[in-house]
Scaffold this motif. Structure first.
Motif, PDB file in Angstrom:
ATOM      1  N   UNK A  30      32.309  49.108  48.598  1.00 45.20           N
ATOM      2  CA  UNK A  30      33.298  48.471  47.746  1.00 45.20           C
ATOM      3  C   UNK A  30      33.294  46.962  47.917  1.00 45.20           C
ATOM      4  N   UNK A  31      33.150  46.516  49.166  1.00 44.61           N
ATOM      5  CA  UNK A  31      33.077  45.074  49.434  1.00 44.61           C
ATOM      6  C   UNK A  31      31.848  44.466  48.765  1.00 44.61           C
ATOM      7  N   UNK A  35      31.491  41.621  45.688  1.00 41.12           N
ATOM      8  CA  UNK A  35      30.708  40.388  45.819  1.00 41.12           C
ATOM      9  C   UNK A  35      29.703  40.279  44.680  1.00 41.12           C
ATOM     10  N   UNK A  36      29.027  41.396  44.378  1.00 38.74           N
ATOM     11  CA  UNK A  36      28.028  41.364  43.320  1.00 38.74           C
ATOM     12  C   UNK A  36      28.627  41.098  41.956  1.00 38.74           C
ATOM     13  N   UNK A  37      29.726  41.773  41.638  1.00 41.95           N
ATOM     14  CA  UNK A  37      30.300  41.653  40.295  1.00 41.95           C
ATOM     15  C   UNK A  37      31.038  40.330  40.094  1.00 41.95           C
ATOM     16  N   UNK A  38      31.813  39.949  41.079  1.00 41.37           N
ATOM     17  CA  UNK A  38      32.617  38.737  40.933  1.00 41.37           C
ATOM     18  C   UNK A  38      31.880  37.475  41.379  1.00 41.37           C
ATOM     19  N   UNK A  39      30.963  37.630  42.331  1.00 41.77           N
ATOM     20  CA  UNK A  39      30.298  36.452  42.880  1.00 41.77           C
ATOM     21  C   UNK A  39      28.868  36.253  42.436  1.00 41.77           C
ATOM     22  N   UNK A  40      28.247  37.304  41.867  1.00 43.33           N
ATOM     23  CA  UNK A  40      26.836  37.216  41.476  1.00 43.33           C
ATOM     24  C   UNK A  40      26.639  37.616  40.014  1.00 43.33           C
ATOM     25  N   UNK A 183      38.561  64.225  52.565  1.00 47.99           N
ATOM     26  CA  UNK A 183      37.339  63.421  52.455  1.00 47.99           C
ATOM     27  C   UNK A 183      37.198  62.841  51.056  1.00 47.99           C
ATOM     28  N   UNK A 184      37.589  63.603  50.045  1.00 43.63           N
ATOM     29  CA  UNK A 184      37.476  63.111  48.673  1.00 43.63           C
ATOM     30  C   UNK A 184      38.454  61.971  48.421  1.00 43.63           C
ATOM     31  N   UNK A 185      39.693  62.162  48.802  1.00 43.75           N
ATOM     32  CA  UNK A 185      40.685  61.115  48.601  1.00 43.75           C
ATOM     33  C   UNK A 185      40.351  59.891  49.437  1.00 43.75           C
ATOM     34  N   UNK A 186      39.882  60.118  50.663  1.00 47.29           N
ATOM     35  CA  UNK A 186      39.529  59.000  51.542  1.00 47.29           C
ATOM     36  C   UNK A 186      38.406  58.164  50.941  1.00 47.29           C
ATOM     37  N   UNK A 187      37.377  58.825  50.372  1.00 46.32           N
ATOM     38  CA  UNK A 187      36.270  58.095  49.769  1.00 46.32           C
ATOM     39  C   UNK A 187      36.750  57.248  48.592  1.00 46.32           C
ATOM     40  N   UNK A 188      37.617  57.815  47.769  1.00 44.46           N
ATOM     41  CA  UNK A 188      38.135  57.089  46.605  1.00 44.46           C
ATOM     42  C   UNK A 188      38.961  55.883  47.052  1.00 44.46           C
ATOM     43  N   UNK A 189      39.869  56.117  47.993  1.00 47.47           N
ATOM     44  CA  UNK A 189      40.749  55.038  48.454  1.00 47.47           C
ATOM     45  C   UNK A 189      39.962  53.956  49.169  1.00 47.47           C
ATOM     46  N   UNK A 190      38.967  54.344  49.954  1.00 49.72           N
ATOM     47  CA  UNK A 190      38.225  53.358  50.737  1.00 49.72           C
ATOM     48  C   UNK A 190      37.336  52.472  49.875  1.00 49.72           C
ATOM     49  N   UNK A 195      36.704  47.120  47.611  1.00 52.31           N
ATOM     50  CA  UNK A 195      36.583  46.192  46.489  1.00 52.31           C
ATOM     51  C   UNK A 195      37.684  45.131  46.549  1.00 52.31           C
ATOM     52  N   UNK A 196      38.890  45.553  46.919  1.00 56.68           N
ATOM     53  CA  UNK A 196      39.985  44.599  47.040  1.00 56.68           C
ATOM     54  C   UNK A 196      39.736  43.588  48.140  1.00 56.68           C
ATOM     55  N   UNK A 197      39.264  44.067  49.277  1.00 56.00           N
ATOM     56  CA  UNK A 197      38.968  43.155  50.392  1.00 56.00           C
ATOM     57  C   UNK A 197      37.841  42.206  50.012  1.00 56.00           C
ATOM     58  N   UNK A 198      36.813  42.735  49.330  1.00 59.19           N
ATOM     59  CA  UNK A 198      35.717  41.878  48.901  1.00 59.19           C
ATOM     60  C   UNK A 198      36.172  40.779  47.964  1.00 59.19           C
ATOM     61  N   UNK A 199      37.078  41.126  47.039  1.00 64.91           N
ATOM     62  CA  UNK A 199      37.602  40.125  46.110  1.00 64.91           C
ATOM     63  C   UNK A 199      38.399  39.052  46.851  1.00 64.91           C
ATOM     64  N   UNK A 200      39.177  39.467  47.843  1.00 63.57           N
ATOM     65  CA  UNK A 200      39.957  38.501  48.622  1.00 63.57           C
ATOM     66  C   UNK A 200      39.051  37.581  49.437  1.00 63.57           C
ATOM     67  N   UNK A 201      38.004  38.145  50.034  1.00 59.82           N
ATOM     68  CA  UNK A 201      37.085  37.333  50.840  1.00 59.82           C
ATOM     69  C   UNK A 201      36.326  36.324  49.984  1.00 59.82           C
ATOM     70  N   UNK A 202      36.100  36.662  48.717  1.00 60.42           N
ATOM     71  CA  UNK A 202      35.426  35.727  47.824  1.00 60.42           C
ATOM     72  C   UNK A 202      36.232  34.450  47.618  1.00 60.42           C
ATOM     73  N   UNK A 203      37.537  34.559  47.770  1.00 62.55           N
ATOM     74  CA  UNK A 203      38.375  33.370  47.624  1.00 62.55           C
ATOM     75  C   UNK A 203      38.134  32.377  48.757  1.00 62.55           C
ATOM     76  N   UNK A 204      37.623  32.900  49.878  1.00 60.22           N
ATOM     77  CA  UNK A 204      37.326  32.030  51.024  1.00 60.22           C
ATOM     78  C   UNK A 204      35.880  31.538  50.950  1.00 60.22           C
TER      79      UNK A 204
END
Length: 238
Positions: A30-31, A35-40, A183-190, A195-204
């Motif tokens: 997700x991270x 990065x690929x979609x928003x940063x590349x 396991x299914x719910x965990x995979x979806x949530x993770x 993706x959310x963490x990746x978007x936040x890190x892109x701000x830095x």
């Protein structure tokens, strides 16, 4: 060398361990995709279904959608997956030394890409951004091939469409009972959280998202090598 109590505990339930490690890689995917979609330039590095859709719309003439980036990502992802398939073709399923080597290569390449992004000071200019995209997609393809070989049901680490389908179809509303919902719910949530963490890190800085994926992958590799492979007690000395 005698194993520590922690390693012994992890080895006692290899299926649970493998599930946890693949879920960690799902988060890192997700991270990487953020990065690929928003940063590349709107390119997914792990979710190839998204790239196929983007490519189709771009070819049809939709505005502001890339063609070259998704094509490169699709090609290099398949190259990475093919390399993984070739190495693991005659290797037994589950975590093996070969899996350690391939996951380790993924982590090292990601770390090298993060260093490059920090050195250049941010998103690399064209066409060097395609170089980063290609290598990221290649290692994600390699990761997907190894995860497929480890064969944790419902957790491919790179996509969750089939996981969402199973989660809904096997729900009580779908008329089923006793599905592996955790396991299914965990995979979806993770993958969502990643993706959310990746978007936040892109701000830095764009490099931090790749650095995080590298750290997660190398940690998974170390734990998997130490505890995820089959281990047998040494034969007693006569």
């Amino acid at each position: 060398m005698a194993s520590t109590p922690v390693l012994h505990r992890l080895r006692s339930k290899p299926d649970h361990l493998h599930l946890g490690l693949m879920l960690a890689l799902t988060f890192s995917t997700g991270v990487a995709d953020a990065v690929g979609y928003l940063g590349l330039d709107k390119v997914f590095t792990g979710n190839m279904t998204g790239n196929v859709v983007i490519l189709g719309m771009a070819i049809a003439g939709a505005d502001d959608l890339p063609v070259v980036g998704p094509l490169i990502a699709l090609f290099t992802f398949m190259v990475g997956a093919a390399i993984g398939g070739r190495v693991l073709r005659h290797v037994k399923f589950g975590w093996t030394t070969e899996a350690t080597a391939l996951f380790g290569a993924v982590g090292v390449i990601m770390a090298a890409l993060a260093i490059i992004l920090f050195v250049v000071g941010g998103k690399p200019p064209a066409p060097f951004d395609l170089f980063v995209t290609g290598f990221l997609a290649a290692v994600m393809g390699l990761q997907a091939a190894v995860a497929r070989h480890i064969a944790v049901k419902d957790v491919t680490t790179v996509v969750v469409t089939s996981t969402i389908t199973g989660f809904a179809a096997d729900s009580r509303f779908g008329g089923a009972k006793n599905q592996p919902w955790f396991r299914r719910l965990a995979a979806i949530v993770l993958i969502l959280a990643g993706a959310g963490v990746g978007a936040l890190l892109l701000m830095v800085h764009i490099g931090w998202g790749i650095a995080l994926t590298a750290a997660i992958t190398l940690t998974v590799t170390a734990i998997g090598h130490a505890a995820g492979r089959p281990h047998h007690a040494p034969a007693p000395v006569a």
